[in-house]
Design a protein around this motif. Structure first.
Motif, PDB file in Angstrom:
ATOM      1  N   ALA A 139       0.835  -1.207   0.000  1.00  0.00           N
ATOM      2  CA  ALA A 139       0.000   0.000   0.000  1.00  0.00           C
ATOM      3  C   ALA A 139       0.866   1.253   0.000  1.00  0.00           C
ATOM      4  O   ALA A 139       0.576   2.236  -0.711  1.00  0.00           O
ATOM      5  CB  ALA A 139      -0.926  -0.008   1.211  1.00  0.00           C
ATOM      6  N   GLU A 140       1.947   1.244   0.782  1.00  0.00           N
ATOM      7  CA  GLU A 140       2.837   2.406   0.838  1.00  0.00           C
ATOM      8  C   GLU A 140       3.546   2.613  -0.496  1.00  0.00           C
ATOM      9  O   GLU A 140       3.724   3.755  -0.952  1.00  0.00           O
ATOM     10  CB  GLU A 140       3.849   2.223   1.965  1.00  0.00           C
ATOM     11  CG  GLU A 140       3.227   2.270   3.356  1.00  0.00           C
ATOM     12  CD  GLU A 140       4.217   1.907   4.454  1.00  0.00           C
ATOM     13  OE1 GLU A 140       5.347   1.467   4.115  1.00  0.00           O
ATOM     14  OE2 GLU A 140       3.862   2.050   5.630  1.00  0.00           O
ATOM     15  N   THR A 141       3.948   1.509  -1.150  1.00  0.00           N
ATOM     16  CA  THR A 141       4.632   1.620  -2.439  1.00  0.00           C
ATOM     17  C   THR A 141       3.689   2.123  -3.519  1.00  0.00           C
ATOM     18  O   THR A 141       4.054   2.992  -4.325  1.00  0.00           O
ATOM     19  CB  THR A 141       5.214   0.246  -2.844  1.00  0.00           C
ATOM     20  OG1 THR A 141       6.134  -0.186  -1.845  1.00  0.00           O
ATOM     21  CG2 THR A 141       5.919   0.325  -4.180  1.00  0.00           C
ATOM     22  N   ILE A 142       2.469   1.599  -3.533  1.00  0.00           N
ATOM     23  CA  ILE A 142       1.484   2.044  -4.522  1.00  0.00           C
ATOM     24  C   ILE A 142       1.146   3.515  -4.311  1.00  0.00           C
ATOM     25  O   ILE A 142       0.984   4.285  -5.271  1.00  0.00           O
ATOM     26  CB  ILE A 142       0.215   1.173  -4.443  1.00  0.00           C
ATOM     27  CG1 ILE A 142       0.472  -0.202  -5.081  1.00  0.00           C
ATOM     28  CG2 ILE A 142      -0.965   1.846  -5.122  1.00  0.00           C
ATOM     29  CD1 ILE A 142       0.689  -0.153  -6.588  1.00  0.00           C
ATOM     30  N   ALA A 143       1.026   3.940  -3.056  1.00  0.00           N
ATOM     31  CA  ALA A 143       0.742   5.347  -2.772  1.00  0.00           C
ATOM     32  C   ALA A 143       1.864   6.244  -3.286  1.00  0.00           C
ATOM     33  O   ALA A 143       1.602   7.334  -3.837  1.00  0.00           O
ATOM     34  CB  ALA A 143       0.541   5.544  -1.275  1.00  0.00           C
ATOM     35  N   ARG A 144       3.098   5.781  -3.111  1.00  0.00           N
ATOM     36  CA  ARG A 144       4.243   6.553  -3.620  1.00  0.00           C
ATOM     37  C   ARG A 144       4.193   6.636  -5.134  1.00  0.00           C
ATOM     38  O   ARG A 144       4.407   7.706  -5.713  1.00  0.00           O
ATOM     39  CB  ARG A 144       5.542   5.897  -3.168  1.00  0.00           C
ATOM     40  CG  ARG A 144       6.812   6.599  -3.635  1.00  0.00           C
ATOM     41  CD  ARG A 144       8.040   5.803  -3.232  1.00  0.00           C
ATOM     42  NE  ARG A 144       9.202   6.202  -3.996  1.00  0.00           N
ATOM     43  CZ  ARG A 144      10.278   5.449  -4.179  1.00  0.00           C
ATOM     44  NH1 ARG A 144      10.340   4.247  -3.629  1.00  0.00           N
ATOM     45  NH2 ARG A 144      11.302   5.885  -4.907  1.00  0.00           N
ATOM     46  N   TRP A 145       3.894   5.521  -5.790  1.00  0.00           N
ATOM     47  CA  TRP A 145       3.805   5.519  -7.260  1.00  0.00           C
ATOM     48  C   TRP A 145       2.675   6.431  -7.730  1.00  0.00           C
ATOM     49  O   TRP A 145       2.840   7.210  -8.681  1.00  0.00           O
ATOM     50  CB  TRP A 145       3.571   4.089  -7.768  1.00  0.00           C
ATOM     51  CG  TRP A 145       3.270   4.038  -9.241  1.00  0.00           C
ATOM     52  CD1 TRP A 145       4.170   4.084 -10.265  1.00  0.00           C
ATOM     53  CD2 TRP A 145       1.978   3.971  -9.848  1.00  0.00           C
ATOM     54  NE1 TRP A 145       3.524   4.037 -11.479  1.00  0.00           N
ATOM     55  CE2 TRP A 145       2.173   3.968 -11.242  1.00  0.00           C
ATOM     56  CE3 TRP A 145       0.680   3.910  -9.353  1.00  0.00           C
ATOM     57  CZ2 TRP A 145       1.115   3.906 -12.146  1.00  0.00           C
ATOM     58  CZ3 TRP A 145      -0.383   3.847 -10.244  1.00  0.00           C
ATOM     59  CH2 TRP A 145      -0.161   3.850 -11.625  1.00  0.00           C
ATOM     60  N   ARG A 146       1.515   6.365  -7.067  1.00  0.00           N
ATOM     61  CA  ARG A 146       0.357   7.167  -7.452  1.00  0.00           C
ATOM     62  C   ARG A 146       0.686   8.661  -7.337  1.00  0.00           C
ATOM     63  O   ARG A 146       0.326   9.463  -8.196  1.00  0.00           O
ATOM     64  CB  ARG A 146      -0.821   6.806  -6.550  1.00  0.00           C
ATOM     65  CG  ARG A 146      -2.173   6.928  -7.222  1.00  0.00           C
ATOM     66  CD  ARG A 146      -3.278   6.289  -6.408  1.00  0.00           C
ATOM     67  NE  ARG A 146      -3.152   6.518  -4.981  1.00  0.00           N
ATOM     68  CZ  ARG A 146      -3.174   5.573  -4.074  1.00  0.00           C
ATOM     69  NH1 ARG A 146      -3.308   4.302  -4.441  1.00  0.00           N
ATOM     70  NH2 ARG A 146      -3.074   5.841  -2.787  1.00  0.00           N
ATOM     71  N   GLU A 147       1.396   9.033  -6.262  1.00  0.00           N
ATOM     72  CA  GLU A 147       1.759  10.437  -6.069  1.00  0.00           C
ATOM     73  C   GLU A 147       2.716  10.914  -7.160  1.00  0.00           C
ATOM     74  O   GLU A 147       2.531  12.002  -7.737  1.00  0.00           O
ATOM     75  CB  GLU A 147       2.410  10.608  -4.696  1.00  0.00           C
ATOM     76  CG  GLU A 147       2.843  12.034  -4.399  1.00  0.00           C
ATOM     77  CD  GLU A 147       3.552  12.159  -3.067  1.00  0.00           C
ATOM     78  OE1 GLU A 147       4.048  13.272  -2.768  1.00  0.00           O
ATOM     79  OE2 GLU A 147       3.630  11.152  -2.325  1.00  0.00           O
ATOM     80  N   GLU A 148       3.740  10.101  -7.454  1.00  0.00           N
ATOM     81  CA  GLU A 148       4.699  10.485  -8.490  1.00  0.00           C
ATOM     82  C   GLU A 148       4.040  10.560  -9.865  1.00  0.00           C
ATOM     83  O   GLU A 148       4.297  11.493 -10.640  1.00  0.00           O
ATOM     84  CB  GLU A 148       5.862   9.490  -8.525  1.00  0.00           C
ATOM     85  CG  GLU A 148       6.771   9.535  -7.310  1.00  0.00           C
ATOM     86  CD  GLU A 148       7.669  10.756  -7.293  1.00  0.00           C
ATOM     87  OE1 GLU A 148       7.766  11.461  -8.324  1.00  0.00           O
ATOM     88  OE2 GLU A 148       8.275  11.021  -6.244  1.00  0.00           O
ATOM     89  N   ALA A 149       3.202   9.577 -10.177  1.00  0.00           N
ATOM     90  CA  ALA A 149       2.531   9.567 -11.485  1.00  0.00           C
ATOM     91  C   ALA A 149       1.558  10.730 -11.600  1.00  0.00           C
ATOM     92  O   ALA A 149       1.410  11.336 -12.680  1.00  0.00           O
ATOM     93  CB  ALA A 149       1.800   8.237 -11.683  1.00  0.00           C
ATOM     94  N   GLY A 150       0.883  11.070 -10.500  1.00  0.00           N
ATOM     95  CA  GLY A 150      -0.110  12.147 -10.526  1.00  0.00           C
ATOM     96  C   GLY A 150       0.488  13.500 -10.812  1.00  0.00           C
ATOM     97  O   GLY A 150      -0.182  14.385 -11.366  1.00  0.00           O
ATOM     98  N   ARG A 151       1.748  13.711 -10.428  1.00  0.00           N
ATOM     99  CA  ARG A 151       2.392  15.003 -10.688  1.00  0.00           C
ATOM    100  C   ARG A 151       3.460  14.901 -11.774  1.00  0.00           C
ATOM    101  O   ARG A 151       4.344  15.767 -11.869  1.00  0.00           O
ATOM    102  CB  ARG A 151       2.985  15.558  -9.404  1.00  0.00           C
ATOM    103  CG  ARG A 151       4.047  14.706  -8.744  1.00  0.00           C
ATOM    104  CD  ARG A 151       4.463  15.323  -7.399  1.00  0.00           C
ATOM    105  NE  ARG A 151       5.445  14.527  -6.682  1.00  0.00           N
ATOM    106  CZ  ARG A 151       6.756  14.627  -6.850  1.00  0.00           C
ATOM    107  NH1 ARG A 151       7.241  15.481  -7.740  1.00  0.00           N
ATOM    108  NH2 ARG A 151       7.587  13.863  -6.150  1.00  0.00           N
TER     109      ARG A 151
END
Length: 376
Positions: free
Chosen positions: A267-279
């Motif tokens: 969950a922490e890794t996916i959240a990090r990926w989602r944040e990077e991809a979103g910006r």
């Protein structure tokens, strides 16, 4: 004996590329519910090898075809004479005799039967089987026992055993009950402190990021007070098990703890990926971006939904991957068709990146099931 699948072994396999012949990757399903007996396993292996031998190899040189035949014969002999199932639920064999390569890997989970022949080994089925919990220390702690195990390739391997038999009632002698009880508690405390120190040494020596305790709730409170801050920070949970539980029984007891830890990490890794991809930061999304980044050596962590794959193309000269067929943009060589996930895995591992099979989240579904966290 077949070895087990680990990250160092996977990187070694990913680095191999033939110069003289062909690379065989054979996967055999040994799920006990489907393959219960040695005879069933033998029949499946024979069927795999017979089917592979019938495949048209007219595009290969005479020497390469002879090398393939020799490798198929060697696999058959090894399986007949040397293979020991020993609880394995799957098997992988990697062979390339003309390039002096042979390796066998025992798998903790089933895999689909299959044989691939190419310039390098087909590794995508192995990635989900390399447990991210590998290296976790399982500490079995009691008032007399102190056993440490390390989780490796789906099994608990003993690394330390501190057993301190405490005095019984017959040892009380002329001591008062209260004084004798204080004496016992002091011995227990010294024992727990010794186990805690050994656990901390093992954690540092093995670079283990996680620890799971197996003990009673009472012992848990006493023992954690003896741990260093670093060891306490490494604790991911605790479980209880029967006294004198076997390593297999201990693994069953701690499995829910390990699964919760994996879900949290994922969950922490996916959240990090989602944040990077979103910006539009250091992340790739979808096959085109991910394969390009992997080929450029920019992937820090390749992420893929289990089951995600698609046809892609690879340069036979430099290995560069692409979703489009045509010519390599670097050297103009005509691209060959290949499996997209295996290309991404090879390029990521070849450039020192890591790979994570996503099991508990669906965030990658909108981007074709694949993405990556990037170095730059």
């Amino acid at each position: 004996m077949a070895g087990t699948v680990t990250w160092p072994r996977l990187r070694e396999l990913a680095a191999f590329r033939t110069e003289n012949g062909c690379a065989i990757s054979l996967y055999l399903n040994l799920d006990p519910s489907e393959v219960p007996t040695p005879g069933d396993a033998q029949s499946r292996m024979n069927a795999l090898l017979n089917e592979a031998a019938k495949t048209d190899r007219s595009d290969l040189t005479h020497d390469a075809r002879r090398g393939l035949t020799a490798d198929f014969d060697r696999i058959a002999r090894w399986f007949d004479d040397d293979f020991e199932r020993d609880g394995a639920q799957g098997l992988a064999v990697f062979a390339a005799s003309l390039d002096n390569f042979w390796d066998t890997v025992s798998l903790p989970e089933p895999v689909p039967d299959g044989v691939r022949v190419g310039r390098d080994f087909y590794l995508a089925p192995l990635v989900p089987l390399v447990a991210r919990t590998d290296g976790t220390i399982v500490a079995v702690v009691g008032r007399e026992q102190g056993q440490l195990y390390r989780l490796r390739a789906g099994r608990l391997e003993p690394i330390a055993d501190q057993f301190e038999e405490q005095p019984g009632r017959h040892d009380q002698g002329g001591w008062s009950q209260a004084r004798y009880q204080r004496h016992i508690e002091k011995l227990v405390q010294e024992h727990l402190k010794g186990v805690a120190e050994e656990l901390d040494r093992s954690r540092r020596r093995l670079h283990s990021p996680k620890i799971v305790l197996v003990c009673s709730e009472e012992t848990r409170n006493e023992f954690t007070e003896e741990l260093s801050k670093e060891a306490r920070d490494a604790l991911v949970g605790w479980a209880q098990a029967e006294a004198h539980a076997t390593p297999t029984e201990l693994l069953q007891a701690v499995s829910p703890v390990l699964e919760r830890s994996q879900k949290k990490d994922e969950a922490e890794t996916i959240a990090r990926w989602r944040e990077e991809a979103g910006r539009s930061g250091r992340a790739a999304a979808g096959w085109a971006q991910t394969l390009e980044a992997a080929s450029d050596g920019r992937v820090e962590l390749l992420l893929f939904q289990e089951g995600a794959d698609r046809p892609a193309y690879r340069c036979p000269a430099c290995g560069r991957a692409s979703v489009e067929e045509g010519s390599c943009p670097l050297d103009g060589t005509h691209l060959e068709r290949a499996a997209g996930l295996d290309l991404a895995v090879h390029q990521t591992l070849a450039h020192g990146g890591a790979v994570w099979a996503i099991r508990y989240h669906e965030d990658l579904a909108p981007v074709e099931g694949v993405g990556a966290l990037l170095r730059y």
